[in-house]
Design a protein around this motif. Structure first.
Motif, PDB file in Angstrom:
ATOM      1  N   PRO A  25      -0.541  50.583  37.423  1.00 14.39           N
ATOM      2  CA  PRO A  25      -1.546  50.653  36.352  1.00 14.39           C
ATOM      3  C   PRO A  25      -0.917  50.719  34.961  1.00 14.39           C
ATOM      4  CG  PRO A  25      -1.453  52.731  37.560  1.00 14.39           C
ATOM      5  CD  PRO A  25      -0.638  51.749  38.336  1.00 14.39           C
ATOM      6  N   LEU A  26       0.258  51.355  34.862  1.00 17.10           N
ATOM      7  CA  LEU A  26       0.928  51.413  33.562  1.00 17.10           C
ATOM      8  C   LEU A  26       1.303  50.013  33.080  1.00 17.10           C
ATOM      9  CD1 LEU A  26       2.194  53.126  31.303  1.00 17.10           C
ATOM     10  CD2 LEU A  26       4.285  53.229  32.668  1.00 17.10           C
ATOM     11  N   SER A  27       1.804  49.182  33.992  1.00 18.99           N
ATOM     12  CA  SER A  27       2.186  47.820  33.606  1.00 18.99           C
ATOM     13  C   SER A  27       0.964  46.994  33.226  1.00 18.99           C
ATOM     14  CB  SER A  27       2.953  47.151  34.745  1.00 18.99           C
ATOM     15  OG  SER A  27       2.125  47.011  35.903  1.00 18.99           O
ATOM     16  N   ILE A  28      -0.156  47.183  33.943  1.00 20.44           N
ATOM     17  CA  ILE A  28      -1.381  46.444  33.617  1.00 20.44           C
ATOM     18  C   ILE A  28      -1.888  46.840  32.230  1.00 20.44           C
ATOM     19  CG2 ILE A  28      -3.788  46.092  34.252  1.00 20.44           C
ATOM     20  CD1 ILE A  28      -2.958  46.396  37.166  1.00 20.44           C
ATOM     21  N   ILE A  29      -1.841  48.149  31.944  1.00 20.89           N
ATOM     22  CA  ILE A  29      -2.281  48.627  30.624  1.00 20.89           C
ATOM     23  C   ILE A  29      -1.390  48.059  29.522  1.00 20.89           C
ATOM     24  CG2 ILE A  29      -2.507  50.667  29.167  1.00 20.89           C
ATOM     25  CD1 ILE A  29      -3.291  52.225  31.694  1.00 20.89           C
ATOM     26  N   LEU A  30      -0.074  48.108  29.738  1.00 23.01           N
ATOM     27  CA  LEU A  30       0.854  47.589  28.732  1.00 23.01           C
ATOM     28  C   LEU A  30       0.668  46.088  28.532  1.00 23.01           C
ATOM     29  CD1 LEU A  30       4.140  49.536  29.653  1.00 23.01           C
ATOM     30  CD2 LEU A  30       2.662  49.881  27.658  1.00 23.01           C
ATOM     31  N   LEU A  35      -1.184  41.726  25.057  1.00 26.13           N
ATOM     32  CA  LEU A  35      -1.923  40.488  24.803  1.00 26.13           C
ATOM     33  C   LEU A  35      -2.924  40.654  23.662  1.00 26.13           C
ATOM     34  CD1 LEU A  35      -2.554  39.220  28.446  1.00 26.13           C
ATOM     35  CD2 LEU A  35      -0.990  38.259  26.749  1.00 26.13           C
ATOM     36  N   ILE A  36      -3.588  41.800  23.620  1.00 30.58           N
ATOM     37  CA  ILE A  36      -4.535  42.050  22.530  1.00 30.58           C
ATOM     38  C   ILE A  36      -3.806  42.071  21.188  1.00 30.58           C
ATOM     39  CG2 ILE A  36      -6.107  43.752  21.531  1.00 30.58           C
ATOM     40  CD1 ILE A  36      -6.871  44.555  24.380  1.00 30.58           C
ATOM     41  N   THR A  43      -3.523  35.843  14.897  1.00 26.98           N
ATOM     42  CA  THR A  43      -4.663  35.558  14.030  1.00 26.98           C
ATOM     43  C   THR A  43      -4.320  35.833  12.574  1.00 26.98           C
ATOM     44  OG1 THR A  43      -6.172  36.153  15.831  1.00 26.98           O
ATOM     45  CG2 THR A  43      -7.097  36.073  13.608  1.00 26.98           C
ATOM     46  N   MET A  44      -3.575  36.924  12.332  1.00 26.73           N
ATOM     47  CA  MET A  44      -3.181  37.247  10.961  1.00 26.73           C
ATOM     48  C   MET A  44      -2.076  36.338  10.443  1.00 26.73           C
ATOM     49  SD  MET A  44      -3.338  41.425  10.852  1.00 26.73           S
ATOM     50  CE  MET A  44      -2.195  41.629  12.235  1.00 26.73           C
ATOM     51  N   ALA A  45      -1.147  35.949  11.335  1.00 28.23           N
ATOM     52  CA  ALA A  45       0.019  35.175  10.901  1.00 28.23           C
ATOM     53  C   ALA A  45      -0.289  33.696  10.719  1.00 28.23           C
ATOM     54  CB  ALA A  45       1.154  35.347  11.912  1.00 28.23           C
TER      55      ALA A  45
END
Length: 255
Positions: A25-30, A35-36, A43-45
């Protein structure tokens, strides 16, 4: 590093399996957070001139894009890096979906060369033969299928439809992953085991399970498209703006 390898759990507490429960789960969260953040940073760059340069560079001829995707993947030795780096560019509109397809095809070809390199290093003749089968399967598939326009249109249309559903239902991506990578494979595995090792009772159970699976899928799609099931799901699970009629799901499709 010790957490990821399980050493901190195994060496001190003898928790080898528990380390997997923590790190998965830690890897999925990271991964999700990364990605976000990648999408927001891109988007900013990618504004103004930078966006134009990327558009002109990546939106190239399809056959050239296949070669570029293969070369990039050969360099990184991972198709996941190639596709996960380019997907946010599609999300923000810098890279067209039609240009992403050949890059992905090329990435699938490039990643097969990892097996060839491994077989050469190991000096295994049989391993090299199997690796070349993997390479040629992807190459011939690209050469024979990609040039046909209506075949190219199939994954593009499917991608846009999935994009519509993701825009309409906030939880659809999670549902899609669970169904396609866990629930459906688990059902097929159970049916396969029933037919191969279950005897008369197993075969009967697997047959009933297969019929029930097909009936459930047909019934769901009929209900969704013909019996106003879509409206029911939008009302329950749809985004609030969509439920209030403020968002047109077709406008949310990935272009």
């Amino acid at each position: 590093y010790k957490v990821n390898s399980g050493g901190i759990f195994f060496d001190e507490l003898g928790w080898d399996k528990e380390a997997g429960y923590v790190t998965l789960p830690l890897s999925i969260i990271l991964l999700t957070v990364s990605l976000i953040c990648m999408v927001k940073l891109l988007t900013m760059a990618l504004r103004g001139q930078a966006d134009e340069v990327i558009r002109k560079t990546l939106n190239m001829n399809g056959y050239l894009a296949i070669i570029v995707g293969a070369l990039i993947t050969m360099f990184f030795q991972s198709s996941s890096i190639t596709t996960s780096s380019l997907t946010p560019l599609v999300a923000i509109g810098t890279l067209q979906l039609e240009s992403m397809l050949p890059l992905t095809v090329g990435a699938n070809i490039g990643t097969t060369l990892t097996g060839v390199v491994a077989a050469i290093v190991a000096g295994s003749q049989l391993g090299f033969q199997i690796a070349m089968v993997h390479v040629l399967f992807n190459v011939f598939g690209a050469v024979t299928l990609y040039p046909v326009p209506f075949i190219r249109a199939i994954p593009l249309k499917a991608a846009r439809k999935l994009g519509d559903l993701a825009a309409l239902y906030r939880a659809f991506p999670i549902f899609y992953i669970l169904m396609l990578f866990f629930i459906y494979p688990g059902i097929f595995l159970g049916i396969s085991v029933g037919y191969s090792n279950g005897g008369a009772g197993g075969i009967a159970g697997a047959t009933f399970g297969l019929i029930a699976f097909l009936a459930a899928n047909i019934g769901f799609f009929y209900w969704y498209w013909r019996l106003a099931g879509r409206d029911v799901l939008v009302k329950i699970f749809g985004r609030e703006a969509e439920a209030n009629g403020k968002v047109d799901p077709e406008s949310q499709a990935i272009q």
